[in-house]
Design a protein around this motif. Structure first.
Motif, short mmCIF file in Angstrom:
data_model
loop_
_atom_site.label_atom_id
_atom_site.label_comp_id
_atom_site.label_asym_id
_atom_site.label_seq_id
_atom_site.Cartn_x
_atom_site.Cartn_y
_atom_site.Cartn_z
N LEU A 25 0.83 -1.20 0.00
CA LEU A 25 0.00 0.00 0.00
C LEU A 25 0.86 1.25 0.00
CD1 LEU A 25 -2.81 1.29 0.17
CD2 LEU A 25 -2.65 1.08 2.66
N LEU A 26 1.91 1.28 0.84
CA LEU A 26 2.82 2.44 0.86
C LEU A 26 3.53 2.61 -0.48
CD1 LEU A 26 4.38 2.08 4.44
CD2 LEU A 26 2.63 3.70 3.69
N TYR B 171 2.38 1.79 -3.52
CA TYR B 171 1.46 2.35 -4.51
C TYR B 171 1.15 3.81 -4.19
CZ TYR B 171 0.54 -2.07 -6.88
OH TYR B 171 0.67 -3.22 -7.62
N VAL B 172 1.07 4.17 -2.90
CA VAL B 172 0.87 5.58 -2.54
C VAL B 172 2.06 6.42 -2.98
CG1 VAL B 172 0.61 7.18 -0.62
CG2 VAL B 172 -0.72 5.07 -0.66
N ALA C 111 1.90 6.95 -6.62
CA ALA C 111 0.91 7.96 -6.98
C ALA C 111 1.49 9.37 -6.84
CB ALA C 111 -0.33 7.80 -6.11
#
Length: 824
Positions: free
Chosen positions: A783-784, A786-787, A790
Motif C-alpha cells: 500500500l505504501l 502504490y501511494v 501515486a
C-alpha cells in the motif's frame, strides 16, 4: 396428593415418579414434605430407596440425581436443596422415621469399596466393623451378594458414594468447586454430627414409640470359612453401637457420628490402585502372612490379627481420585482435627487406664481416638497413592495441602492466632506424641514428595510455590527435632521391646489399645512408633531415615535443581525483555522477526513479569528453609550454586540435552530430562511440513491465507510438469526457476527423521507460494509503495510493472551472488 391417605404405596411411588417430569423442584419438595409428615413409615419405606437415588443418583452413575456436585449458590434451586437435605430437614426426618421401625435396605457388594468387596468375596470378615453382621445371601447365589444397611447408614453411604461415582453431567459443568451444594452439605453434616462445641443434637423427630435409638446388634447371618477371620473379641470394640438403657442422651445419639465418619472414610479413602494390589499380593507377602498365621495358630488364646492385615485386602481396579475428591477429603481432615482438638484439657491429660465411661461422655471419648483409629491408616495409603500417580502439574496442590493439613493439627485448635510470623511460630511440645505416632506421614511422604519435586518444572511459579510450602511447614521450630526423635525411637534395638511388650502389634483400624479398656495400655513410645510403622508398612519394611545420608543427598539434588530453575527463570526474564524490545512498532515494518519459531522454547504464558518474580521469591525462601531443616552449611551451599552457575552458561544452554545412542536413535537420560524440564537445554525443533499449511499466525489475514492457498494449489496442479521441467534445467533459466519455486534452505535446516523424510521430500518439489501476500506487513508495504508511486504520477499498472521488475532484479542478484554472500 398427600391427602389421599388410603392410597396404595405403589400408586404413591408411581405418582412421585411421574411428578419428576412434570413439576418443578420446589413443588416436588413441598409435596415430599407433606408426604413425609402425613404418611406412616410402612408406606414411606417403599419410596425411600427411589427418593435417595433420585437425589444422589444411582450407584452405577446412570442416574445423575440432583447434580449436587454442580449445583452452586447462584442457582435458584440451591436453597431448596439445602433446606430439604439439612441435618434437621425433611429428608433426615424421613430417615429417623424409618430408623425407628428398623427397616433395612440392600446395597450390592459390587458397589462397596474395593478392599471390602475383595474381603467378602474371599470369605474374610472386613476389618471395618461397619460391615459386620450385614451380609445377605440371596437365593440366586454368591454372585449377587448384598449388604443390608439401616436407613441412616443407607442414606449416608449413598451421599458419600455420590462423590466418587462417574456421571455424565450436562455439558459446560465443572467440578472441584468449594461452593457447590455437595461440598457445603459435607461441611454441614460434619459440623452437625461431629460438633466441636457441645453435644450432638438429639433427634428432633419422634414417633409413637418415642425417641429414635441406636440400632441393636444382631446375630451374624454368615459363617466365614477359612483362615484369616478376625477373632470375635475384636468385634466388640465397636462400643458406640451398643449404648446402655440408662446412658445419658448423648450416648444414645453418638452412633450417628461414628456411622457418618466411617461411611466417609470407607467410601472416600478405602481404595488402592492396581499397582498396590500387585505389590501387596506378591509371593513374599503371601508367604509372610502364611508364616504368621501358622505361628499364631500354635499359640493358645491369641486374639490378635497380623500387623497391617487390613492393607492386604485390595482390589484389581484402577483408582484415580479427582481434584474435587481430594478437596472434600481435605475438608474432612481439617474438621476432624478441629473436632479432636476440642477435647477438654482435663480429659486429654487423663490416663486411658483411669478412664471410665461413667465419668467421660461418649463424645469426648470419641474425640480422643477419632484421628488415630479411624483415619490414619487409610489416609496414609490414599495420600501415598496420590503422590505416586498424580500428574506433574499444578493440580497437585490439592493433594499437597491435604497432606500439610493432616501433619499440622496445631493449626486447628480454635485458639487465637499467634502474633508471631509463621516462620517464627514454634510447634508446642504437646504435639510431640502426635508427630511420633504419625511418623510415616512426615518422613515417608516427604521422601515421595522429593521424588516428585526433582521431576517438576520449578520455573513455573505454581510448582515453585508447592516446594516452598513444604519447606516452610517442615522448617517450623521444633518440628524437625520431633521428627528426628521419632526416628530415633523407631531405630531403637528390637531386644528392648521384648522386656516391655512380648507379643504383637495392634493397628488402630483393628481396635488396638486406643479405645478398648480391656486391651493392655501401651505407654511406651518406642512401642507406639514401631507399631505405627509396622502397621502401615509391614514388619519387613525398609525404613529410610529422613535425616539420613541418602535423603540428605536427595535434598542436595533438589537444591541443585532449584538453583538451575532460578537461572532459567532469570534467562527467560532477560530474553523476554529483549523480545519485548524487538517487538516494537518498527519491527512491524520488517526490522523484527515475526516467526514463532524464534521465540524461547520452554517459556509458558504465565511465566513472565510478576510470575517470574514470584518464582524467584519462592525458590529463594525454599532454599533457606531447606538449609534450616537439614542444617546445611551455608558456605558449601553457596559453593555448590556458584559451581553450577559457572558450568551451566549460555553456551551450554544451546547444546543438546544429555542423551545416549539407542537402537532407534537418541534416548534421553535422567540428566537430560531434568535439563529439558528446567529449560537448560533443548532440541532444535522446527516445522518440517508444507510451509503453506502452517497454522495461521496473528500477523496474517486468515481469509487471504486460505484464498491464496487455493490459488497456489490450482496453479501448482495445472503447471506442475512445466515447473519441474524448468527447475531441472542446468542453464540460467533453471537456476532462476529454482530460486523462485523452491526453498533452498529446507535441506540444510535439519536432518529429518525417517518418519518425516518422505513428507519433506514432497515439500521440496517446485511450487508457487503466495502466502507471503497475506501478511499484514506485506499488505502495508505494498500500500505504501502504490501511494508513493501515486505521488510520482505513476499509475497502478506502472507501479505493478516496476514492482515486478524490482523483484526480478533482486532474484537475479541473489542467484548470481547469493552463494558468495553466505560464505561471508
Amino acid at each position: 396428593m398427600a391427602a389421599q391417605t388410603l392410597q396404595q404405596p405403589s400408586f404413591l411411588l408411581a405418582n412421585l415418579k411421574a411428578d419428576t417430569t412434570t413439576k418443578p423442584l420446589l413443588q416436588r419438595c413441598q409435596d415430599l414434605v407433606k408426604i413425609i409428615d402425613e404418611y406412616p413409615a410402612k408406606e414411606l419405606h417403599l419410596i425411600f430407596p427411589w427418593l435417595v437415588e433420585s437425589v444422589f443418583g444411582s450407584l452405577d452413575g446412570i442416574i445423575a440425581g440432583w447434580n449436587l456436585r454442580f449445583l452452586h449458590s447462584r442457582s435458584n434451586e440451591y436453597n431448596i436443596v439445602m433446606d430439604f437435605l439439612h441435618p434437621s430437614g425433611p429428608m433426615m426426618k424421613l430417615v429417623y422415621k424409618l430408623q425407628a421401625e428398623e427397616y433395612k435396605y440392600e446395597i450390592p457388594v459390587n458397589y462397596l469399596p474395593g478392599p471390602v468387596k475383595a474381603c467378602i468375596q474371599e470369605g474374610v470378615l472386613p476389618d471395618c466393623p461397619l460391615f459386620h453382621n450385614k451380609l445377605q445371601f440371596p437365593l440366586s447365589g454368591l454372585l449377587t451378594l448384598n449388604i443390608a444397611l439401616n436407613p441412616f447408614e443407607y442414606f449416608m453411604y449413598s451421599f458419600a458414594y455420590c462423590l466418587i461415582t462417574p456421571k455424565n453431567y450436562p455439558q459446560g459443568h465443572h467440578g472441584s468447586s468449594t461452593d457447590s451444594a455437595y461440598f457445603v452439605l459435607v461441611d454441614t453434616y460434619l459440623k452437625y454430627f461431629l460438633p466441636s462445641e457441645g453435644n450432638v443434637p438429639l433427634s428432633p423427630f419422634s414417633d409413637s414409640r418415642g425417641s429414635v435409638t441406636a440400632p441393636s446388634p444382631r446375630a451374624s447371618t454368615v459363617s466365614f470359612a477359612g483362615y484369616g477371620v478376625h477373632s470375635p473379641s475384636l468385634l466388640k470394640h465397636h462400643i458406640f453401637h451398643q449404648p446402655s438403657v440408662n446412658a445419658e442422651p448423648s450416648a444414645q445419639e453418638i452412633w450417628r457420628s461414628e456411622t457418618l465418619l466411617q461411611m466417609f472414610v470407607e467410601v472416600w479413602l478405602h481404595h488402592y490402585s492396581l499397582e498396590m494390589y500387585q505389590k501387596l499380593q506378591s509371593p513374599q507377602v503371601k508367604l509372610a502372612l502364611l508364616q504368621y498365621r501358622l505361628s499364631m495358630s500354635s499359640m493358645p488364646c491369641q486374639p490378635y490379627a497380623p500387623p497391617g492385615s487390613g492393607t492386604l485386602h485390595t482390589y484389581q481396579e484402577p483408582f484415580s481420585p479427582t481434584e474435587e475428591h481430594v478437596l472434600v477429603v481435605r475438608l474432612l481432615v481439617k474438621h476432624l482435627h478441629a473436632f479432636s482438638n476440642s477435647l477438654k484439657p482435663e480429659q486429654l491429660s487423663s490416663s486411658p487406664s483411669a478412664h471410665s465411661h461413667t465419668h467421660t461422655s461418649p463424645l469426648e471419648e470419641f474425640k480422643r481416638v477419632v484421628v488415630q483409629r479411624f483415619v490414619q491408616q487409610k489416609l496414609y495409603l490414599f495420600l501415598q497413592h496420590c503422590f505416586g500417580h498424580w500428574p506433574l502439574d499444578a493440580s497437585f496442590r490439592a493433594v499437597l495441602e491435604t497432606w500439610l493439613s493432616y501433619i499440622q493439627p496445631w493449626r486447628y485448635t480454635g485458639e487465637k492466632p499467634n502474633p508471631q510470623p509463621d516462620q517464627n511460630r514454634t510447634v508446642p511440645d504437646k504435639w510431640e506424641t502426635f508427630v511420633q505416632e504419625n511418623l510415616l506421614m512426615y518422613t515417608k511422604l516427604f521422601q515421595v514428595f522429593l521424588n516428585r519435586a526433582v521431576r517438576t518444572d520449578l520455573v513455573n511459579a505454581k510448582n515453585a510455590l508447592m516446594v516452598f510450602r513444604v519447606a516452610k511447614v517442615f522448617a517450623q521450630p521444633n518440628l524437625a527435632e520431633m521428627v528426628q526423635k521419632g526416628e530415633q525411637l523407631f531405630l531403637e534395638p528390637e531386644h528392648v521391646l521384648h522386656h516391655r511388650q512380648p507379643r504383637g502389634y495392634l493397628t488402630p483400624s483393628q481396635g488396638g489399645s486406643y479405645l478398648s479398656s480391656r486391651q493392655r495400655v501401651v505407654t511406651d513410645m518406642v512401642f507406639k512408633v514401631k507399631s505405627h510403622v509396622y502397621a502401615l508398612e509391614g514388619q519387613d519394611c525398609q525404613y529410610k531415615q529422613m535425616f539420613g545420608t541418602e535423603i540428605r543427598g536427595a535434598v542436595m539434588k533438589l537444591i541443585q535443581i532449584i538453583a538451575q530453575a532460578r537461572q532459567t527463570a532469570k534467562r527467560i526474564s532477560d530474553q523476554s525483555g529483549e523480545v519485548a524490545a524487538n517487538n516494537s512498532f518498527l519491527s512491524w515494518f520488517g526490522f523484527g522477526s515475526p516467526d514463532l519459531n524464534n521465540t524461547f522454547h520452554g517459556a509458558e504464558p504465565e511465566e513472565s513479569g510478576e510470575c517470574l518474580k514470584k518464582t524467584h521469591e519462592f525458590l529463594d525462601r525454599a532454599l533457606e528453609n531447606l538449609c534450616q531443616i537439614f542444617k546445611l552449611n551455608q558456605g558449601q551451599l553457596n559453593q555448590l550454586i556458584s559451581n553450577l552457575g559457572s558450568s551451566e552458561d549460555d553456551g551450554n544452554s544451546k547444546q543438546l540435552p544429555d542423551c545416549i545412542q539407542g537402537e532407534n536413535g537418541l534416548v534421553l537420560t535422567d540428566l537430560g530430562r531434568r535439563q529439558i524440564i528446567n529449560g537448560l537445554r533443548r532440541f532444535d525443533i522446527q516445522y518440517q511440513g508444507d510451509p503453506d499449511l502452517q497454522p495461521i499466525r496473528s500477523y496474517e489475514n486468515a481469509l487471504l491465507v486460505r484464498l491464496l492457498y487455493r490459488i497456489s494449489s490450482l496453479v501448482n496442479e495445472r503447471f506442475a510438469g512445466h515447473m519441474n521441467t524448468l527447475c531441472s534445467r542446468p542453464d540460467f533459466l533453471g537456476r532462476l526457476g529454482r530460486h523462485y519455486l523452491t526453498d533452498p534452505g529446507v535441506s540444510t535446516q535439519l536432518r529429518p527423521s525417517p518418519r518425516t523424510r518422505l513428507r519433506t521430500e514432497s515439500s521440496r518439489e517446485p511450487r508457487l507460494s503466495l502466502r507471503v501476500l497475506a501478511s499484514y506487513r506485506t499488505i502495508l508495504l505494498l500500500l505504501l509503495f502504490y501511494v508513493f508511486g501515486a505521488f510520482l504520477s505513476l499509475g497502478p499498472f506502472s507501479s505493478t510493472m516496476l514492482l515486478l521488475a524490482g523483484g526480478f532484479l533482486y532474484g537475479l542478484f541473489m542467484m548470481l551472488f547469493g552463494d558468495k554472500l553466505k560464505t561471508h
